[in-house]
Design a protein around this motif. Sequence first.
Motif, PDB file in Angstrom:
ATOM      1  N   LEU A 141      16.651  38.549  44.614  1.00 15.75           N
ATOM      2  CA  LEU A 141      16.848  39.652  45.559  1.00 15.75           C
ATOM      3  C   LEU A 141      18.542  40.118  44.808  1.00 15.75           C
ATOM      4  CD1 LEU A 141      17.370  38.554  49.771  1.00 15.75           C
ATOM      5  CD2 LEU A 141      16.616  41.097  48.125  1.00 15.75           C
ATOM      6  N   SER A 142      18.998  38.880  44.149  1.00 16.01           N
ATOM      7  CA  SER A 142      20.637  39.038  43.643  1.00 16.01           C
ATOM      8  C   SER A 142      20.369  39.467  42.122  1.00 16.01           C
ATOM      9  CB  SER A 142      21.105  37.518  43.379  1.00 16.01           C
ATOM     10  OG  SER A 142      22.106  37.830  42.745  1.00 16.01           O
ATOM     11  N   VAL A 143      19.295  39.063  41.751  1.00 19.29           N
ATOM     12  CA  VAL A 143      19.284  40.200  40.454  1.00 19.29           C
ATOM     13  C   VAL A 143      19.228  41.797  40.796  1.00 19.29           C
ATOM     14  CG1 VAL A 143      17.974  39.669  37.764  1.00 19.29           C
ATOM     15  CG2 VAL A 143      19.006  37.390  39.424  1.00 19.29           C
ATOM     16  N   SER A 144      18.209  41.439  41.486  1.00 12.45           N
ATOM     17  CA  SER A 144      17.629  42.677  41.735  1.00 12.45           C
ATOM     18  C   SER A 144      18.296  43.906  41.993  1.00 12.45           C
ATOM     19  CB  SER A 144      16.387  42.745  42.833  1.00 12.45           C
ATOM     20  OG  SER A 144      16.549  42.735  43.922  1.00 12.45           O
ATOM     21  N   GLY A 145      19.151  43.336  43.092  1.00 14.61           N
ATOM     22  CA  GLY A 145      20.492  44.388  43.817  1.00 14.61           C
ATOM     23  C   GLY A 145      21.022  44.719  42.617  1.00 14.61           C
ATOM     24  N   GLN A 146      22.263  43.746  41.682  1.00 12.19           N
ATOM     25  CA  GLN A 146      22.588  44.218  40.764  1.00 12.19           C
ATOM     26  C   GLN A 146      21.673  44.726  39.340  1.00 12.19           C
ATOM     27  OE1 GLN A 146      24.108  39.953  38.287  1.00 12.19           O
ATOM     28  NE2 GLN A 146      24.312  39.567  40.773  1.00 12.19           N
ATOM     29  N   ARG A 147      20.360  44.676  38.984  1.00  8.04           N
ATOM     30  CA  ARG A 147      20.122  45.429  37.980  1.00  8.04           C
ATOM     31  C   ARG A 147      19.527  47.037  39.001  1.00  8.04           C
ATOM     32  NH1 ARG A 147      18.148  45.184  33.529  1.00  8.04           N
ATOM     33  NH2 ARG A 147      16.872  46.970  34.129  1.00  8.04           N
ATOM     34  N   MET A 148      18.939  46.771  40.653  1.00  6.67           N
ATOM     35  CA  MET A 148      19.376  48.518  40.961  1.00  6.67           C
ATOM     36  C   MET A 148      20.701  48.999  40.996  1.00  6.67           C
ATOM     37  SD  MET A 148      17.082  47.964  44.283  1.00  6.67           S
ATOM     38  CE  MET A 148      16.811  49.953  44.804  1.00  6.67           C
TER      39      MET A 148
END
Length: 264
Positions: free
Chosen positions: A251-258
């Motif tokens: 969740l942390s990585v996908s939120g930052q990537r988005m």
Amino acid sequence: MPKLVSFEGSAGRSVRVTERNVTALKSAYWLVMIGGLLEPVLYLFSIGVGVGALIGDIELPGGRLVSYTEFVAPAMLAASAMSGALAETTFNFFGKMKFMRLYDGMLATPIQPFEIAIGELIWAMARGSIYSVAFLAVMVAMDLTTPLRALVAFPATVLVGFAFGALGMTVATLIRSWQDFDLIGAGQFALFLFSGTFVPATAYPAALRWLVEASPLYRSVDLVRGISLGSLGWIQVVDVLFLLAMLMVGLSVSGQRMGRLLCR
């Protein structure tokens, strides 16, 4: 600013994203869902029942013997939860983000990229939960587990779906084109075959066994199998912690990537 980051407001905006997906459902989509539901059931009958008649019983680590169908069914359940979550958070998520440009309009509102990720993950879990409930009903009907164990196994499958959903969204932000989905499919099928799904991890050579036991689907299968067969132990605590860590990191990585992809 406090309004945008408060839990209540953020949770509400994430639910709005989920509601949008429910509203956009079309009749043809249900045919796709039925296909995803039938797949693990067909595997259970063809391999669990058919091949199981040739294999006989399987010995668990504690020395207990179970039929091959009982051994394979929880693995099909975990794999079904994985497939349902990945289908929504990779292929569909990529299409909405890259080609439909759906999230561009959402970001014109107070919704943040991380809230979109949460909303899409909840939607993915709704699909995965339908698969899990249907397959658990099949397991109970075939006397492969008890109704009480099925009730306990359901939240475990939800955790599995959340963990793989977060992983899928992270992967979707790294995909360059539709051709990359061939690699995702190959990786997903390799996990399905070599995660203790059809044979115990002890059947692999020692040099490969650690690799099998470190895979996310193996940890999922071990958790669901322990619950459905009533053989819980301390190792299932490791399974839960592994999946929770996978969920939080994803969740942390996908939120930052988005945020980088949509707000640049």
